[in-house]
Design a protein around this motif. Structure first.
Motif, PDB file in Angstrom:
ATOM      1  N   TRP A   8      -3.304 -44.591 -49.196  1.00  0.00           N
ATOM      2  CA  TRP A   8      -2.704 -45.412 -50.243  1.00  0.00           C
ATOM      3  C   TRP A   8      -1.306 -44.893 -50.584  1.00  0.00           C
ATOM      4  CZ3 TRP A   8      -0.846 -44.355 -55.131  1.00  0.00           C
ATOM      5  CH2 TRP A   8      -0.410 -45.476 -55.835  1.00  0.00           C
ATOM      6  N   ARG A   9      -1.154 -43.570 -50.686  1.00  0.00           N
ATOM      7  CA  ARG A   9       0.164 -42.999 -50.987  1.00  0.00           C
ATOM      8  C   ARG A   9       1.161 -43.322 -49.884  1.00  0.00           C
ATOM      9  NH1 ARG A   9      -0.277 -37.647 -50.934  1.00  0.00           N
ATOM     10  NH2 ARG A   9      -2.496 -37.609 -50.586  1.00  0.00           N
ATOM     11  N   ALA A  25       3.871 -48.094 -61.655  1.00  0.00           N
ATOM     12  CA  ALA A  25       2.646 -47.764 -60.923  1.00  0.00           C
ATOM     13  C   ALA A  25       1.741 -48.986 -60.800  1.00  0.00           C
ATOM     14  CB  ALA A  25       1.911 -46.623 -61.628  1.00  0.00           C
ATOM     15  N   SER A  26       1.684 -49.827 -61.829  1.00  0.00           N
ATOM     16  CA  SER A  26       0.829 -51.016 -61.753  1.00  0.00           C
ATOM     17  C   SER A  26       1.366 -52.026 -60.745  1.00  0.00           C
ATOM     18  CB  SER A  26       0.663 -51.664 -63.130  1.00  0.00           C
ATOM     19  OG  SER A  26       1.904 -52.072 -63.640  1.00  0.00           O
ATOM     20  N   GLY A  42      -3.101 -45.904 -64.214  1.00  0.00           N
ATOM     21  CA  GLY A  42      -2.972 -44.515 -64.662  1.00  0.00           C
ATOM     22  C   GLY A  42      -3.306 -43.527 -63.555  1.00  0.00           C
ATOM     23  N   HIS A  43      -4.359 -43.829 -62.811  1.00  0.00           N
ATOM     24  CA  HIS A  43      -4.731 -42.980 -61.688  1.00  0.00           C
ATOM     25  C   HIS A  43      -3.660 -43.038 -60.598  1.00  0.00           C
ATOM     26  CE1 HIS A  43      -7.879 -41.908 -58.393  1.00  0.00           C
ATOM     27  NE2 HIS A  43      -7.107 -40.891 -58.673  1.00  0.00           N
ATOM     28  N   ALA A  44      -3.119 -44.225 -60.348  1.00  0.00           N
ATOM     29  CA  ALA A  44      -2.051 -44.374 -59.368  1.00  0.00           C
ATOM     30  C   ALA A  44      -0.825 -43.559 -59.791  1.00  0.00           C
ATOM     31  CB  ALA A  44      -1.684 -45.845 -59.211  1.00  0.00           C
ATOM     32  N   ALA A  45      -0.497 -43.589 -61.074  1.00  0.00           N
ATOM     33  CA  ALA A  45       0.647 -42.833 -61.574  1.00  0.00           C
ATOM     34  C   ALA A  45       0.444 -41.331 -61.370  1.00  0.00           C
ATOM     35  CB  ALA A  45       0.881 -43.139 -63.055  1.00  0.00           C
ATOM     36  N   ARG A  49       2.842 -38.921 -59.163  1.00  0.00           N
ATOM     37  CA  ARG A  49       3.503 -37.785 -59.808  1.00  0.00           C
ATOM     38  C   ARG A  49       3.400 -36.502 -58.997  1.00  0.00           C
ATOM     39  NH1 ARG A  49       2.081 -39.635 -64.881  1.00  0.00           N
ATOM     40  NH2 ARG A  49       0.075 -38.620 -64.759  1.00  0.00           N
ATOM     41  N   VAL A  50       2.269 -36.290 -58.337  1.00  0.00           N
ATOM     42  CA  VAL A  50       2.083 -35.024 -57.619  1.00  0.00           C
ATOM     43  C   VAL A  50       2.638 -35.061 -56.197  1.00  0.00           C
ATOM     44  CG1 VAL A  50       0.073 -34.372 -58.969  1.00  0.00           C
ATOM     45  CG2 VAL A  50      -0.252 -35.592 -56.836  1.00  0.00           C
TER      46      VAL A  50
END
Length: 79
Positions: A8-9, A25-26, A42-45, A49-50
Motif C-alpha cells: 500500500w505504501r 491521507a484520506s 488515521g492509520h494511513a497517516a 509518517r514513518v
C-alpha cells in the motif's frame, strides 16, 4: 520499520509521484484502497509518517473542509 502495508505504501508513493501534488491521507487512501489497505485515514497517516519517502505539512486550505487544519503529504523530488 515493519513491512506491514508495504504494498500500500508503494502504491501511495507511486500515486503522489504521478499526481505531483500534495494530498491528504484520506485522499491517498481513497485512490489506493484495496482489501489490504489500512482501514482508516488515521492509520494511513501513521504509515505515511514513518516512511522516510514522504513528508508532511499542515494546511488550512478551503479545498480541505475549510475549518480545521489537515496534514498534506508529498514525496521528495528526484535528485
Amino acid at each position: 520499520m515493519k513491512m506491514r502495508h508495504k504494498h500500500w505504501r508503494n502504491r501511495a508513493y507511486q500515486l503522489l509521484r504521478e499526481k505531483d501534488e500534495a494530498m491528504t491521507a484520506s485522499e491517498i487512501l481513497a485512490h489506493t484502497k484495496t482489501k489490504y489497505s489500512p482501514g482508516t485515514a488515521g492509520h494511513a497517516a501513521q504509515l505515511l509518517r514513518v516512511d522516510k519517502r514522504f513528508f508532511s505539512y499542515p494546511c488550512t486550505s478551503p479545498r480541505h473542509d475549510g475549518d480545521g487544519q489537515v496534514m498534506l503529504y508529498e514525496v521528495y523530488p528526484d535528485e
